[in-house]
Design an enzyme around this catalytic site. Sequence first.
Site, short mmCIF file in Angstrom:
data_model
loop_
_atom_site.label_atom_id
_atom_site.label_comp_id
_atom_site.label_asym_id
_atom_site.label_seq_id
_atom_site.Cartn_x
_atom_site.Cartn_y
_atom_site.Cartn_z
N CYS A 58 1.07 -14.46 6.94
CA CYS A 58 2.31 -13.69 6.90
C CYS A 58 3.06 -13.84 8.23
CB CYS A 58 2.04 -12.24 6.54
SG CYS A 58 3.52 -11.34 6.01
N HIS A 109 -0.43 -12.70 1.31
CA HIS A 109 -1.57 -11.95 1.86
C HIS A 109 -2.83 -12.25 1.04
CE1 HIS A 109 0.39 -9.28 4.79
NE2 HIS A 109 1.45 -9.37 4.00
N GLU A 130 -5.85 -11.45 1.60
CA GLU A 130 -6.76 -10.30 1.59
C GLU A 130 -6.39 -9.29 0.50
OE1 GLU A 130 -3.48 -8.80 4.32
OE2 GLU A 130 -4.31 -10.71 3.62
#
Length: 204
Positions: free
Chosen positions: A80, A186, A188
């Site tokens: 990001c 993202h 995660e």
Amino acid sequence: MIKIVDYGLGNIKAFYNLYKSMNIDIQIAKNADQLKNADKIILPGVGSFDQAMSKLNQSGMRDTLDELVLEKKIPVLGVCVGMQIMLQKSEEGVENGLGWIQSDVIKFDSDFKGSENKTPHMGWNSINLMIDSPLLKTLNSHSEFYFLHSYYCDIKNSENILATSNYQKEFTSILQFNNIYGIQCHPEKSHSSGINLLTNFSNI
């Protein structure tokens, strides 16, 4: 050993817990001494470009990071804003980026017509694979990731674009320049697609 650069921004614990759950060696680096023996590096980031650069410059890890990435060619994954600061500069602020990649960060059109394409780009979106890479093993052009950003990387050299996504326009969502990798999404927060990508990075 993968080291996560903890300079005060980014979802550090999420990356740490994901890798731990996969029994992959991971450590959090909060200073230059903890970072210097990294085999791979994750550079996370949330918030603004200038805030990220300011915090990174104040962390004491900037010179070590440059040495590892530019001289020792250690693989690094920017996430990001962590991807955006690897470029030269951003329309979001006035700070210089790391300058590892000769491109700039551009703002999406906040006046774009159409309710489904308003800024920020937030939510799930697919990637379009452009170039084969070990980072994208097991992924395809239907793989979906979670995005949250108002700025995108305007990559000048098409040879550095691993994947694109569409939002207002086609933009670079995953890049590679030698040992430098970046993802605008993202991982995660991206469930199986994110886990696959992070696993692939650990195997590079």
